[in-house]
Design a protein around this motif. Structure first.
Motif, PDB file in Angstrom:
ATOM      1  N   GLY A   1       7.979  -2.590  -1.177  1.00  0.00           N
ATOM      2  CA  GLY A   1       6.569  -2.624  -0.814  1.00  0.00           C
ATOM      3  C   GLY A   1       6.148  -3.941  -0.211  1.00  0.00           C
ATOM      4  O   GLY A   1       6.967  -4.779   0.173  1.00  0.00           O
TER       5      GLY A   1
ATOM      6  N   TYR B   1       2.401   3.281   6.254  1.00  0.00           N
ATOM      7  CA  TYR B   1       3.119   2.532   5.230  1.00  0.00           C
ATOM      8  C   TYR B   1       4.400   3.255   4.830  1.00  0.00           C
ATOM      9  O   TYR B   1       5.464   2.646   4.690  1.00  0.00           O
ATOM     10  CB  TYR B   1       2.198   2.349   4.030  1.00  0.00           C
TER      11      TYR B   1
ATOM     12  N   VAL C   1       3.087  -0.621  -3.546  1.00  0.00           N
ATOM     13  CA  VAL C   1       2.149  -1.510  -2.876  1.00  0.00           C
ATOM     14  C   VAL C   1       1.503  -2.413  -3.918  1.00  0.00           C
ATOM     15  O   VAL C   1       1.267  -2.000  -5.052  1.00  0.00           O
ATOM     16  CB  VAL C   1       1.067  -0.718  -2.104  1.00  0.00           C
TER      17      VAL C   1
END
Length: 399
Positions: free
Chosen positions: A5, A24, A32
């Motif tokens: 992440g 993403y 994240v």
């Protein structure tokens, strides 16, 4: 499972969560760490063509004032609703939702409550460095994490600057014509406020002797240069060997940090949230933790993992892990890479560093920072993450 992440500024992604999640995931990310509390900054978003200036430290969510004591952080921007939507979108797509918190590096609090800041050997205050031993600061640090967990519900909190701050950290227009050796920087980073000195004396440490020694040494070190090439680290080590009062004061500072981190970690654990720790609050290697007074051995068993920041091209994961685990055997050690283009020769260099970490058994990989990364470096990271996910999957299949 290999968690891949990035550290994320909320203002970069909160207004369009679904688009962010889609992009993403295409980068190979499944975790994240969104910032909840940050310091003052002026940052260039290369992909957005925008310079974002945050004029003071504070939160990006609406705080609950009743959780705090005397110190109330400023709400710089209220993105509570947007962050809730982002969290929902991430979890729906299997992205592990974590929060990243900058704690005692806070100029807004330091300027509003000047007595809470570090007081150096000469009696000067550092507005952006809150004192670990001030009772109101300890209450604030704990309350902020409780508020982040209650509001944003992360699975883990990654704590930054829950420690003493370095005296010179890039505050606006810092100047010095004296040679800023490691010893000078260290001695100027020591806090001798009334709370530190009282706590030190209660632990049997002669704080007044340490302050007198520090003041005398600073005068000698700043009046005339005493170093030659390659001697700066040795000079700092020599201070601890020559002056037991400085070594004792450093050990006291380390215990101060440990006890505060333990308090905050318990708050997280009581709420079912894990807490990871960034062991250096400034762009220095893990061998320069004397400035922030954090300790791997003291914090092992207190935190759930360490997230050393890699700022130097020479810092590679196997070396970092061995250094951490030498003092904290078996500790969970993450890889946190800075996506500064100048740190890598090419895509193969970045990919190789991440592949090396995966081969060495890393569980969490962070890159810094989504909003700041150039499209070139972000593309390299995506390639590295996809390759890492494939390699990790193959290894898990064989196991």
């Amino acid at each position: 499972m290999l968690n891949r992440g990035m550290f994320i500024y909320p203002w970069d992604v909160a207004h369009d969560p679904h688009r962010f999640v889609s992009e993403y995931q295409q980068l190979g990310c499944n975790m994240v760490a969104v910032n909840a509390v940050y310091h003052q900054c002026n940052v260039l978003g290369t992909r957005t063509g925008h310079v974002y200036e945050r004029n003071c430290a504070g939160t990006s969510f609406a705080i609950h004032p009743e959780m705090y004591g005397r110190i109330l952080p400023r709400v710089v921007s209220d993105l509570t609703g947007e962050l809730e939507a982002l969290r929902t979108a991430c979890i729906r797509q299997g992205i592990d939702w974590r929060c990243w918190v900058v704690s005692l590096h806070n100029d807004q609090i330091g300027e509003a409550y000047p007595d809470t800041t570090v007081r150096n050997v000469w009696g000067d205050r550092y507005p952006s460095a809150l004192c670990v031993n001030h009772p109101d600061v300890r209450e604030y640090a704990d309350a902020a994490v409780r508020d982040v967990i209650g509001t944003l519900a992360p699975s883990r909190v990654v704590m930054e600057s829950l420690c003493f701050m370095h005296a010179f950290h890039g505050r606006h227009h810092e100047f010095s014509l004296a040679r800023m050796t490691g010893a000078v920087r260290y001695l100027l980073s020591l806090c001798f406020c009334e709370h530190c000195k009282r706590a030190a004396e209660q632990q049997g440490v002669d704080a007044h002797a340490a302050q007198r020694t520090a003041e005398r040494l600073l005068r000698a070190l700043t009046w005339g240069d005493t170093t030659f090439e390659g001697s700066e680290d040795a000079q700092l080590m020599q201070l601890f060997l020559e002056y037991p009062e400085l070594y004792a004061y450093q050990r006291f500072r380390m215990e101060s940090v440990r006890s505060l981190v333990a308090q905050v970690a318990k708050t997280a654990h009581d709420r079912g949230v894990l807490l990871d720790y960034i062991p250096s609050a400034a762009p220095f290697t893990i061998h320069q933790m004397q400035y922030d007074a954090s300790s791997f051995s003291a914090l092992q068993g207190v935190v759930d993992g360490f997230v050393p920041l890699c700022y130097s091209p020479a810092e590679r994961y196997p070396l970092i892990r061995r250094n951490v685990q030498m003092h904290a055997p078996g500790a969970r050690v993450s890889l946190a890479l800075n996506l500064d283009r100048r740190r890598y020769t090419d895509a193969g260099d970045l990919c190789g560093r991440i592949a090396e970490a995966v081969e060495d058994g890393v569980e969490d990989i962070y890159c810094y920072n989504y909003g700041l990364a150039t499209p070139e470096c972000l593309g390299w990271m995506g390639r590295a993450y996809r390759q890492a996910a494939k390699a990790a999957g193959e290894r898990e299949g064989k196991a």
